[in-house]
Design an enzyme around this catalytic site. Structure first.
Site, PDB file in Angstrom:
ATOM      1  N   ASP A  88       0.851  -1.188   0.000  1.00 57.06           N
ATOM      2  CA  ASP A  88       0.000   0.000   0.000  1.00 57.06           C
ATOM      3  C   ASP A  88       0.891   1.243   0.000  1.00 57.06           C
ATOM      4  OD1 ASP A  88       0.715  -0.864   2.664  1.00 57.06           O
ATOM      5  OD2 ASP A  88      -0.567   0.709   3.469  1.00 57.06           O
ATOM      6  N   GLU A 152       0.113  -1.123   5.686  1.00 58.22           N
ATOM      7  CA  GLU A 152       1.167  -0.614   6.563  1.00 58.22           C
ATOM      8  C   GLU A 152       0.960   0.861   6.880  1.00 58.22           C
ATOM      9  OE1 GLU A 152       4.855   1.051   8.072  1.00 58.22           O
ATOM     10  OE2 GLU A 152       3.883   1.628   6.206  1.00 58.22           O
ATOM     11  N   GLU A 153       0.499   1.617   5.904  1.00 58.00           N
ATOM     12  CA  GLU A 153       0.385   3.074   6.072  1.00 58.00           C
ATOM     13  C   GLU A 153      -0.802   3.474   6.940  1.00 58.00           C
ATOM     14  OE1 GLU A 153       2.760   4.803   5.260  1.00 58.00           O
ATOM     15  OE2 GLU A 153       3.760   3.970   3.502  1.00 58.00           O
ATOM     16  N   HIS A 428       6.918   9.640   1.151  1.00 58.79           N
ATOM     17  CA  HIS A 428       5.636  10.306   1.470  1.00 58.79           C
ATOM     18  C   HIS A 428       5.577  11.724   0.893  1.00 58.79           C
ATOM     19  CE1 HIS A 428       4.342   7.561   5.079  1.00 58.79           C
ATOM     20  NE2 HIS A 428       4.907   6.886   4.105  1.00 58.79           N
TER      21      HIS A 428
HETATM   22 ZN    ZN Z   1       6.700   2.102   4.299  1.00 61.73          ZN
END
Ligand code: ZN
Length: 456
Positions: A88, A152-153, A428
């Site tokens: 993800d 995970e996010e 990010h």
């Molecule tokens: Zn990561």
């Protein structure tokens, strides 16, 4: 002597192709398409299928665990070496990109795209590392299980679910942070603080909207004309070399102070706008929240004044006053702390409550898990030696961080790469990138490290 780097370069084009296949899928959490078999939405499921297809193409045994996560088994053995990656990604602001964000565009020796460094690229790197060991027919006593989750996010619900269905590998790493190897991750905790205090000349105080960021901007609303604050505030800003301004708002005054944001795990790199604002306000207001913040947080992001300071095997406890919402006597704030594994919840809570009680404030919190693996252990030493072999870097040592990774979801697991100490992969952020050379080097490091840990 096996030349892992040469083996990696032989597979360079195929690796890039596989990363591009994964990065073309915008696998952001999408609750609107969440369903049985795709708990995090359709795009995350598509990415999971694409990764499983890569494993099947290469002839490995693959398994989809209810759309939460999947794995590819490489080699034979009762025991398992685990690699934990995620498919993800976080959303992106497309207008800020110089290339298509969901593509992994190859330009000037780098790949650009969402997921190239976090975490699709690193996952493919670790997958190829295990594949190379297998293709070279090297003698091993464990199989390697490449495990990939889809959440995970947004809380790692994928791995929590996966490990209710599948056993833990004996040991492993997650290529989802930085080099050198991360042997410690502090426990995270948010203290949510509420209370009622006497209403006075401070009408409102607002700063930050995420506890895990050092708040940059702070706004204070005071009774009375701006003329009574203008000079002293300007002088305060100039003495502390800060930006800010004063505005008239009806018959009130608005003060704005601008600090510098940073991640809450490294608060010493930021300038907390709220704390600096309160230091000024303490000279013109008796407000109890202002006094509380000035007493316990000014010039101190290690909890010295709160009485909770502690520096252990993974460095100092850190404190970030991340969010403040104060209006007409109602206090609402969040303090983010990163806590070394030696500190107990009881001790932390007792000291916090002592400070809060003086001001009639109340707290709730939940202390998360810390991760600590002896830096002298075989796992850490072999991972680190592989890093040194391909980088020649003797300066950077195994490290502890304040953030949390997938490594916390499994025993005997640590974060290892993929960002190198002197590069910035813009994780990010807009224009996320990874250089092909870094990608190749990391893959060779992973291959050498895995082999050293699983060879017969
Ligand atoms: Zn990561």
């Amino acid at each position: 002597m096996i030349d892992f780097l040469e083996e990696v370069y032989k597979r360079k084009d195929k690796m890039i192709e596989d990363i591009q296949t994964l990065c073309k899928i915008p696998s952001i959490l999408d609750e609107t398409t969440a369903n049985e078999g795709q708990p995090f939405g359709k795009a995350c499921r598509d990415a999971l299928d694409a990764m499983l297809e890569i494993g099947e193409r290469d002839g490995f045994v693959c398994e989809n665990v209810d759309g939460y996560a999947g794995h590819i088994d490489i080699g034979e053995g009762e025991e398992t070496f685990g690699i934990l990656g995620h498919l993800d990604v976080v959303p992106c602001n497309e207008s800020g990109w110089n290339s298509e964000p969901y593509a992994a565009t190859l330009k000037n020796g780098k790949l650009y795209g969402r997921g190239v460094a976090d975490d699709k690229g690193p996952l493919i790197a670790a997958y190829y590392a295990a594949k190379i060991i297998h293709e070279l027919n090297l003698p091993v006593k464990m199989k390697t299980r490449v495990i990939f989750g889809c959440n995970e996010e947004n809380g790692s619900k994928c791995m929590q679910y996966y490990f209710t269905k599948k056993p833990y590998p004996s040991m492993g790493f997650t290529p989802d942070a930085e080099f050198p190897v991360v042997y410690g991750e502090k426990a995270g905790v948010n203290f949510k603080i509420i209370g009622e205090i006497e209403n006075d000349n401070l009408i409102g105080l607002y700063s930050g909207n995420r506890a895990n960021i050092v708040p940059e901007v702070c706004e204070a609303y005071l009774t009375g004309s701006y003329k009574q604050y203008r000079e002293s505030f300007a002088e305060y800003l100039s003495v502390h070399q800060l930006d800010g301004y004063v505005e008239e708002e009806g018959n009130h005054t608005k003060l704005v102070l601008i600090g510098k944001s940073a991640h809450a795990s490294t608060p010493e790199l930021g300038i907390n706008g709220a704390v600096y604002m309160c230091h000024y306000l303490s000279t013109i207001s008796q407000n109890q929240l202002v006094q509380f913040i000035d007493q316990y947080f000014y010039n101190d992001c290690y909890g010295e004044k709160l009485g909770i300071a502690y520096t252990g095997l993974m460095g100092p406890l850190t404190v970030n006053l991340g969010v403040i919402n104060y209006k007409n006597g109602h206090v609402n704030m969040i303090i983010d702390m990163r806590v070394p594994h030696e500190v107990t919840d009881e001790k932390l809570t007792a000291k916090m409550q002592k400070c809060l009680n003086v001001y009639g404030l109340k707290e709730t919190h939940h202390l998360g898990k810390a991760l600590y693996i002896d830096p002298q252990s075989e796992l850490i030493q072999k991972l680190h030696n592989a890093y040194v072999e391909f980088t020649g870097d003797h300066n950077h040592q195994p490290q502890a961080i304040g953030g949390g990774t997938y490594a916390k979801t499994m025993p005997n697991c640590v974060a290892f790469g993929i960002e190198f100490p002197d590069s910035d992969n813009k994780i990010h952020q807009n224009n996320e990138e990874i250089s092909i050379d870094d990608l190749m080097k990391a893959t060779a490091i992973y291959a050498k490290a895995i082999y050293d840990l699983i060879k017969e």
